[in-house]
Design a protein around this motif. Structure first.
Motif, PDB file in Angstrom:
ATOM      1  N   GLY A   1      14.842  -4.653 -14.067  1.00 56.71           N
ATOM      2  CA  GLY A   1      13.145  -4.488 -14.228  1.00 56.71           C
ATOM      3  C   GLY A   1      12.706  -4.110 -13.284  1.00 56.71           C
ATOM      4  N   ARG A   2      12.981  -3.648 -12.163  1.00 56.91           N
ATOM      5  CA  ARG A   2      12.157  -2.811 -11.249  1.00 56.91           C
ATOM      6  C   ARG A   2      12.004  -1.429 -11.657  1.00 56.91           C
ATOM      7  N   ALA A   3      10.615  -1.166 -11.602  1.00 59.93           N
ATOM      8  CA  ALA A   3      10.167   0.270 -12.051  1.00 59.93           C
ATOM      9  C   ALA A   3      10.165   1.239 -11.288  1.00 59.93           C
ATOM     10  N   GLN A   4      10.147   0.719  -9.738  1.00 59.68           N
ATOM     11  CA  GLN A   4      10.115   1.915  -8.747  1.00 59.68           C
ATOM     12  C   GLN A   4      10.953   1.812  -7.852  1.00 59.68           C
TER      13      GLN A   4
ATOM     14  N   GLY B   1       0.684  -1.212   0.167  1.00 64.06           N
ATOM     15  CA  GLY B   1      -0.002   0.017   0.000  1.00 64.06           C
ATOM     16  C   GLY B   1       0.624   1.333   0.059  1.00 64.06           C
ATOM     17  N   VAL B   2       2.120   1.052  -0.024  1.00 64.90           N
ATOM     18  CA  VAL B   2       2.984   2.327  -0.103  1.00 64.90           C
ATOM     19  C   VAL B   2       3.062   3.101  -1.634  1.00 64.90           C
ATOM     20  N   GLU B   3       2.920   4.222  -1.562  1.00 61.83           N
ATOM     21  CA  GLU B   3       3.079   4.778  -3.047  1.00 61.83           C
ATOM     22  C   GLU B   3       4.581   5.099  -3.286  1.00 61.83           C
ATOM     23  N   LEU B   4       5.021   4.362  -4.251  1.00 62.89           N
ATOM     24  CA  LEU B   4       6.655   4.528  -4.610  1.00 62.89           C
ATOM     25  C   LEU B   4       6.659   5.424  -5.814  1.00 62.89           C
ATOM     26  N   VAL B   5       7.982   5.986  -5.884  1.00 63.84           N
ATOM     27  CA  VAL B   5       8.047   6.866  -7.081  1.00 63.84           C
ATOM     28  C   VAL B   5       8.870   5.929  -8.031  1.00 63.84           C
ATOM     29  N   ASP B   6       8.877   6.725  -9.400  1.00 59.84           N
ATOM     30  CA  ASP B   6       9.753   5.987 -10.461  1.00 59.84           C
ATOM     31  C   ASP B   6      11.019   5.788 -10.174  1.00 59.84           C
ATOM     32  N   LEU B   7      11.716   4.471 -10.232  1.00 58.98           N
ATOM     33  CA  LEU B   7      13.025   4.133 -10.341  1.00 58.98           C
ATOM     34  C   LEU B   7      13.833   4.966 -11.257  1.00 58.98           C
ATOM     35  N   ALA B   8      13.185   5.255 -12.504  1.00 59.31           N
ATOM     36  CA  ALA B   8      14.242   5.952 -13.538  1.00 59.31           C
ATOM     37  C   ALA B   8      14.211   7.552 -13.106  1.00 59.31           C
TER      38      ALA B   8
ATOM     39  N   GLU C   1      21.283   4.084 -17.024  1.00 58.03           N
ATOM     40  CA  GLU C   1      21.255   3.257 -15.764  1.00 58.03           C
ATOM     41  C   GLU C   1      19.815   2.787 -15.549  1.00 58.03           C
ATOM     42  N   GLU C   2      18.930   2.903 -16.598  1.00 53.70           N
ATOM     43  CA  GLU C   2      17.670   2.502 -16.124  1.00 53.70           C
ATOM     44  C   GLU C   2      17.344   1.088 -15.976  1.00 53.70           C
TER      45      GLU C   2
END
Length: 359
Positions: free
Chosen positions: A160-163, A140-147, A154-155
């Motif tokens: 493959g994690r997006a956050q 339930g935690v709102e995450l921010v984009d990893l990119a 480095e994306e």
């Protein structure tokens, strides 16, 4: 470390960890080839001398600390699986840790794709149809984009994690993990629901809201909005919450990630353009990059930062948790690197002498 008193529940039936004691060691032995050779054994709070209360084990220091504060005044025993002095992200335990999880009543973890050993342990629990309760602090935690925290090239870091998983550095997002832990512990000890919920509410209000207010004060007072860290990419949530550019030296998520020449070049540019005199260096990572910047730029000193991923022996001796680390490590360093306070004026006795260019 301070330990709390515990209460005994009369006529408690045989705990599941007692029932699994014999079989768990066999399964752990079979699993030994799948995990690393790191030693086990972190901190424990609660009654360690008998089996009166349920046991919850945590894969990461921050959430061990949250859980032990929530469990105060109940018979729940909370154990930190990560050994003192190690960073909880890259650590690979040995089979004894798998055994501890198998024998525990609950496993507090950070969600998938953050600690590979925890993912493998959960899979083992599921394959064995074990009844260890899983408490996912990230639910339930709102995450921010990893990119958003990486250079374009480095994306791909993170398979493959997006956050970005480091949400607990934002004290307001961390409140959701407190709720998640409280729910899990209530299921573990329903007779103590009122105490658990009261403790969780108090921690969110008295600790996390207070830390948020102090961070707001620090960052709003700053003339500069750029912080250079000789650390890996774990502080994005602080920047997102408080409008600060957190510039990590290591742009991937691995605490042991390599520093490339281009990373040093970029850090030098940021330091020069922003007239930065002090930088942050990670407590549980090598100080060599910070020392290089110290010798090759106008930086005068580096001071400690940590993503609450582990504890030093002296912190354990003083009973430090998330709150005390925020107050004694991260906050004074942010005050200094932002130029709010001269290092010698930090209002903690001996802080500058202790942490200036620390080894």
């Amino acid at each position: 470390m301070t330990t709390r008193d515990t209460q005994s529940e009369p006529d408690r039936p045989l705990s599941r960890r007692q029932a699994l004691a014999a079989g768990g060691s066999l399964l752990a032995g079979a699993f030994a080839g799948c995990i690393g050779d790191g030693a086990g054994g972190g901190q424990t709070t609660g009654d360690t001398t008998d089996d009166d209360g349920p046991v919850a084990v945590a894969s990461f220091f921050s959430f061990y600390d949250f859980a032990r504060k929530i469990a105060r005044g109940t018979p729940i025993e909370v154990r930190n699986l990560v050994p003192t002095g190690l960073h909880g992200h890259g650590w690979e335990p040995n089979a004894s840790i798998t055994r501890e999880v198998l024998d525990a009543d609950a496993f507090i973890h950070v969600g998938e794709d953050f600690q590979p050993w925890a993912d493998r342990t959960i899979q083992t629990l599921e394959d064995d149809d074990a009844d260890t309760q899983l408490i996912n602090v990230r639910e339930g935690v709102e995450l921010v984009d990893l990119a958003a925290s990486l250079d374009p090239e480095e994306e791909g870091v993170g398979e493959g994690r997006a956050q970005d998983p480091h949400f607990w550095l934002d004290p307001l997002r961390a409140k959701q993990s407190v709720d998640n832990i409280a729910e899990g512990l209530v299921a573990l000890a329903p007779d103590h629901e009122s105490t658990l919920r009261e403790n969780a509410t108090a921690y969110k209000t008295d600790v996390l809201d207070r830390i948020d207010a102090d961070y707001q004060r620090i960052f709003e007072a700053a003339d500069r909005d750029v912080v250079q860290l000789a650390a890996h990419n774990a502080f994005q949530y602080v920047g997102v919450r408080y409008g600060i550019q957190m510039r990590p030296l290591v742009v991937n998520l691995a605490a042991s990630g390599d520093v490339r020449p281009s990373d040093i070049t970029e850090a030098k540019r940021v330091i020069d353009e922003n007239d930065i005199r002090y930088i942050g260096a990670a407590v549980f990572e090598t100080r060599r990059p910070a020392q290089q910047l110290l010798s090759e730029t106008a930086v005068e000193a580096y001071y400690p930062v940590t993503p609450y991923a582990g504890v030093r022996e002296d912190w354990v001796e003083q009973g430090w948790g998330y709150e005390e680390i925020a107050d004694n490590i991260n906050m004074p360093t942010f005050e200094v690197v932002l130029g709010n306070t001269a290092p010698e004026d930090v209002a903690i006795d001996g802080w500058n002498e202790r942490w200036r260019n620390f080894e």
